[in-house]
Design an enzyme around this catalytic site. Structure first.
Site, PDB file in Angstrom:
ATOM      1  N   HIS A 308     -68.513 -68.704 -26.897  1.00 16.41           N
ATOM      2  CA  HIS A 308     -68.890 -67.158 -26.922  1.00 16.41           C
ATOM      3  C   HIS A 308     -67.930 -66.609 -25.538  1.00 16.41           C
ATOM      4  O   HIS A 308     -68.209 -67.537 -24.431  1.00 16.41           O
ATOM      5  CB  HIS A 308     -70.226 -66.692 -26.819  1.00 16.41           C
ATOM      6  CG  HIS A 308     -70.185 -65.231 -27.139  1.00 16.41           C
ATOM      7  ND1 HIS A 308     -69.996 -64.118 -26.264  1.00 16.41           N
ATOM      8  CD2 HIS A 308     -70.521 -64.544 -28.307  1.00 16.41           C
ATOM      9  CE1 HIS A 308     -70.211 -63.122 -26.827  1.00 16.41           C
ATOM     10  NE2 HIS A 308     -70.415 -63.306 -28.175  1.00 16.41           N
ATOM     11  N   ASP A 366     -72.897 -66.600 -35.415  1.00 11.12           N
ATOM     12  CA  ASP A 366     -72.169 -66.926 -36.609  1.00 11.12           C
ATOM     13  C   ASP A 366     -72.465 -68.130 -37.075  1.00 11.12           C
ATOM     14  O   ASP A 366     -72.255 -68.207 -38.552  1.00 11.12           O
ATOM     15  CB  ASP A 366     -70.705 -66.634 -36.452  1.00 11.12           C
ATOM     16  CG  ASP A 366     -70.410 -65.252 -35.885  1.00 11.12           C
ATOM     17  OD1 ASP A 366     -70.060 -64.939 -34.856  1.00 11.12           O
ATOM     18  OD2 ASP A 366     -70.383 -64.472 -37.056  1.00 11.12           O
TER      19      ASP A 366
HETATM   20  C1  SDX Z   1     -68.500 -63.269 -32.290  1.00 10.73           C
HETATM   21  O1  SDX Z   1     -67.245 -60.509 -28.232  1.00 10.73           O
HETATM   22  C2  SDX Z   1     -68.565 -60.681 -28.858  1.00 10.73           C
HETATM   23  O2  SDX Z   1     -69.397 -60.316 -28.436  1.00 10.73           O
HETATM   24  C3  SDX Z   1     -68.464 -61.223 -30.355  1.00 10.73           C
HETATM   25  C4  SDX Z   1     -69.556 -61.269 -31.080  1.00 10.73           C
HETATM   26  C5  SDX Z   1     -70.116 -60.001 -31.519  1.00 10.73           C
HETATM   27  O3  SDX Z   1     -71.190 -59.850 -31.951  1.00 10.73           O
HETATM   28  O4  SDX Z   1     -69.226 -59.074 -31.726  1.00 10.73           O
HETATM   29  O5  SDX Z   1     -70.519 -62.028 -30.516  1.00 10.73           O
HETATM   30  C6  SDX Z   1     -69.257 -62.022 -32.604  1.00 10.73           C
HETATM   31  O6  SDX Z   1     -67.258 -62.940 -32.497  1.00 10.73           O
HETATM   32  C7  SDX Z   1     -69.080 -64.480 -31.860  1.00 10.73           C
HETATM   33  C8  SDX Z   1     -67.773 -65.626 -31.665  1.00 10.73           C
HETATM   34  C9  SDX Z   1     -67.603 -66.135 -33.256  1.00 10.73           C
HETATM   35  N1  SDX Z   1     -66.134 -66.956 -33.149  1.00 10.73           N
HETATM   36  C10 SDX Z   1     -66.348 -68.345 -33.082  1.00 10.73           C
HETATM   37  O7  SDX Z   1     -67.594 -68.863 -33.559  1.00 10.73           O
HETATM   38  C11 SDX Z   1     -64.890 -69.105 -33.127  1.00 10.73           C
HETATM   39  C12 SDX Z   1     -64.897 -70.268 -32.362  1.00 10.73           C
HETATM   40  N2  SDX Z   1     -65.038 -69.820 -30.927  1.00 10.73           N
HETATM   41  C13 SDX Z   1     -63.895 -69.631 -30.281  1.00 10.73           C
HETATM   42  O8  SDX Z   1     -62.798 -69.536 -30.784  1.00 10.73           O
HETATM   43  C14 SDX Z   1     -64.051 -69.194 -28.766  1.00 10.73           C
HETATM   44  O9  SDX Z   1     -65.446 -69.812 -28.160  1.00 10.73           O
HETATM   45  C15 SDX Z   1     -64.517 -67.650 -28.592  1.00 10.73           C
HETATM   46  C16 SDX Z   1     -63.274 -67.029 -29.409  1.00 10.73           C
HETATM   47  C17 SDX Z   1     -65.663 -67.216 -29.379  1.00 10.73           C
HETATM   48  C18 SDX Z   1     -64.711 -67.306 -27.171  1.00 10.73           C
HETATM   49  O10 SDX Z   1     -63.079 -67.448 -26.636  1.00 10.73           O
HETATM   50  P1  SDX Z   1     -62.761 -67.556 -24.959  1.00 10.73           P
HETATM   51  O11 SDX Z   1     -63.999 -66.729 -24.441  1.00 10.73           O
HETATM   52  O12 SDX Z   1     -61.400 -66.995 -25.165  1.00 10.73           O
HETATM   53  O13 SDX Z   1     -62.926 -68.922 -24.554  1.00 10.73           O
HETATM   54  P2  SDX Z   1     -61.692 -69.817 -24.388  1.00 10.73           P
HETATM   55  O14 SDX Z   1     -60.854 -70.092 -25.455  1.00 10.73           O
HETATM   56  O15 SDX Z   1     -61.313 -69.446 -22.820  1.00 10.73           O
HETATM   57  O16 SDX Z   1     -62.488 -71.477 -24.262  1.00 10.73           O
HETATM   58  C19 SDX Z   1     -62.928 -71.868 -22.833  1.00 10.73           C
HETATM   59  C20 SDX Z   1     -62.811 -73.434 -23.151  1.00 10.73           C
HETATM   60  C21 SDX Z   1     -61.170 -73.895 -23.498  1.00 10.73           C
HETATM   61  O17 SDX Z   1     -61.280 -75.199 -23.302  1.00 10.73           O
HETATM   62  P3  SDX Z   1     -60.518 -75.438 -21.711  1.00 10.73           P
HETATM   63  O18 SDX Z   1     -59.087 -74.797 -21.896  1.00 10.73           O
HETATM   64  O19 SDX Z   1     -61.335 -74.759 -20.690  1.00 10.73           O
HETATM   65  O20 SDX Z   1     -60.293 -77.057 -21.551  1.00 10.73           O
HETATM   66  O21 SDX Z   1     -63.807 -73.820 -24.192  1.00 10.73           O
HETATM   67  C22 SDX Z   1     -62.929 -74.305 -25.204  1.00 10.73           C
HETATM   68  C23 SDX Z   1     -61.373 -73.844 -25.073  1.00 10.73           C
HETATM   69  O22 SDX Z   1     -60.580 -74.814 -25.756  1.00 10.73           O
HETATM   70  N3  SDX Z   1     -63.615 -73.565 -26.473  1.00 10.73           N
HETATM   71  C24 SDX Z   1     -63.587 -74.642 -27.757  1.00 10.73           C
HETATM   72  C25 SDX Z   1     -64.409 -73.507 -28.638  1.00 10.73           C
HETATM   73  N4  SDX Z   1     -64.344 -72.439 -27.910  1.00 10.73           N
HETATM   74  C26 SDX Z   1     -63.938 -72.531 -26.687  1.00 10.73           C
HETATM   75  N5  SDX Z   1     -63.644 -75.806 -27.969  1.00 10.73           N
HETATM   76  C27 SDX Z   1     -63.944 -76.141 -29.287  1.00 10.73           C
HETATM   77  N6  SDX Z   1     -64.381 -75.292 -30.100  1.00 10.73           N
HETATM   78  C28 SDX Z   1     -64.875 -74.011 -29.872  1.00 10.73           C
HETATM   79  N7  SDX Z   1     -65.317 -73.393 -30.602  1.00 10.73           N
END
Ligand code: SDX
Length: 430
Positions: A308, A366
């Site tokens: 998140h 989710d």
């Molecule tokens: C919702 O914003 C809100 O409030 C949203 C929400 C709401 O109520 O409105 O809460 C609802 O959208 C919840 C999130 C649902 N999405 C998912 O479950 C999709 C999977 N999650 C990711 O796509 C991701 O975690 C996000 C989009 C939720 C957050 O992305 P960020 O904040 O841009 O995080 P990031 O891409 O900077 O990741 C940081 C690190 C990275 O690794 P490094 O580059 O540091 O090595 O964490 C890793 C990412 O690769 N990472 C993941 C991951 N999520 C982040 N690695 C594997 N699986 C994942 N799901």
């Protein structure tokens, strides 16, 4: 005492600027950068708005480190235990919990708007039967502004209130009709003797030829899912609604834009994507392979339902809904169904694995809502639609707040230009 400020110095030009600090009730202050351009001749750079506050808001407070979520100051845990979705909608819209009379009046106002114009129902026939209900929702909700000219003057607070009530009331009807159209069954009209959630379930699953039994477990689970998804401060879809309506666009068109944004798998589309992921994993023995892919920097694959932007602790909504998820699976005796077995094993691994721990990637709301909706037999392509019904309360509360905020103006971000410097059009040889 002098107003708190932050000093910014450009060590290339030596220019220095004093920027005011804007403090809120809780959480980090905001550095007021509105004069940064004129003082420093520079913009801030913040793709994805990781550190940007787009507004002042009194609706929802999130502390991602502590895993705290408050709606108008009330902890989400207490609202989940004691409240219901319409009462939470009232709270988000008006800032206070309703007394008995206010709740009764709000309930009857909402019930008076649950039907949609018959002309709008003909809209559905233009879609292919296999159209995703979210695609239908974007179209039909956007089209509402073609039917309600009497309430699209966004400068008129009475029009704003009517539009807010219409959207909260009509979303379940439009959503259920989108589903009925996709399965070729007749639309069910709302029955206003039922509660908000019961009405939605009946419009979704009842057929004209047989009596319909409402499943109390489904009502309880959906009421909880609606409360937990109602608002979440300036998330992507809420920011989309705010940006769209900052130009003066009507709330129906702006909420349609919010629905489009919510549909993405990184946002509200994640609950549906979780199930697709579990189905793709198919066998618990495959989990390690998918976790390895999620950890591989050269692979864009991510575990849906994990991580998140703000919660670097457990999403408080996930904690609440996790209990409901486990008890529902136990009650249904479906804990051993492969899909749910894979989900629980994935949850265990993610909570123990260094990669996820180091990045504080916990299961989010989710992850569990997808499993609950699946266990309730809600069709997969309706998962994000259900999220949209709930988030309409938050979108419209945030819209109302923005429309009353004197500081708000049309949203128009700037950029850091990285294109070609000025060059002349080549002279063609005569
Ligand atoms: C919702 O914003 C809100 O409030 C949203 C929400 C709401 O109520 O409105 O809460 C609802 O959208 C919840 C999130 C649902 N999405 C998912 O479950 C999709 C999977 N999650 C990711 O796509 C991701 O975690 C996000 C989009 C939720 C957050 O992305 P960020 O904040 O841009 O995080 P990031 O891409 O900077 O990741 C940081 C690190 C990275 O690794 P490094 O580059 O540091 O090595 O964490 C890793 C990412 O690769 N990472 C993941 C991951 N999520 C982040 N690695 C594997 N699986 C994942 N799901």
């Amino acid at each position: 005492m002098a107003e708190p400020t932050v000093t910014v110095t450009n060590n290339e030009t030596g220019k220095t600027g004093e920027l005011p600090l804007i403090k809120g009730t809780m959480g980090p202050p905001g550095i007021d950068i509105r004069k940064l351009g004129s003082q420093m001749g520079a913009f801030t750079y913040d793709p994805g708005f990781m550190s940007t506050a787009s507004c002042r808001s009194a609706i929802t407070y999130i502390d991602g480190e502590a895993g705290v979520l408050l709606y108008r100051g009330y902890p989400i845990e207490q609202l989940a235990e004691h409240s219901n979705f319409l009462e939470v909608s009232y709270l988000l819209l008006y800032g206070e919990l309703p007394n008995e009379q206010e709740m009764e009046d709000f309930n009857s106002i909402i019930l008076s708007h649950t039907m949609i114009h018959e002309g709008l129902r003909r809209f559905y026939t233009g879609f292919r039967h296999d159209a995703h209900p979210m695609a239908i929702m974007v179209g039909v909700v956007g089209a509402l502004s073609a039917f309600y000219h009497d309430s699209t003057d966004v400068a008129d607070p009475v029009h704003r209130a009517i539009s807010a009530h219409r959207l909260i009331a009509k979303m379940p009807t439009i959503a259920a009709d989108s589903y009925k159209y996709s399965i070729g069954q007749p639309f069910m009209y709302p029955q206003n003797s039922l509660g908000y959630v019961e009405n939605f379930l009946r419009m979704m699953f009842a057929i004209p030829s047989t009596p319909f039994e409402i499943n109390p477990i489904a009502v309880q689970a959906l009421e909880l899912i609606f409360i937990l998804h109602a608002d979440h401060e300036q998330n992507a879809s809420t920011s989309t609604v705010r940006l769209a309506s900052s130009s003066g666009a009507n709330p129906f068109a702006s909420v349609a834009a919010g629905i489009a944004c919510l549909w993405g798998p990184a946002h509200g589309g994640a609950n549906e994507a979780v199930i697709h992921m579990l189905e793709e994993i198919e066998d618990p023995k495959q989990i390690a392979k998918f976790v390895a892919r999620a950890k591989d920097k050269n692979d864009s694959y991510r575990l849906m339902g994990f991580g998140h932007r703000i919660y670097k602790n457990y999403d408080p909504r996930a904690k609440i809904i996790r209990q409901m998820c486990h008890s529902l699976l136990r009650e249904q005796g479906s804990e051993n169904q492969p899909l749910f077995e894979i989900a629980m094993e994935l949850e265990r691994i993610a909570l123990e694995d260094d990669y996820f721990q180091a990045r504080k990637l916990y299961p989010n709301v989710d992850f569990y809502s997808g499993i609950i909706l699946r266990a309730l037999g809600i069709p997969l392509n309706m998962f994000t639609v259900i999220f949209a019904i709930a988030r309409t309360a938050g979108w419209i509360a945030q819209w109302m707040e923005m429309m009353e905020d004197e500081e708000q103006r049309i949203g128009r971000p700037r950029q850091v230009y990285i294109g070609e410097a000025k060059r002349d059009y080549p002279r063609r040889q005569e």
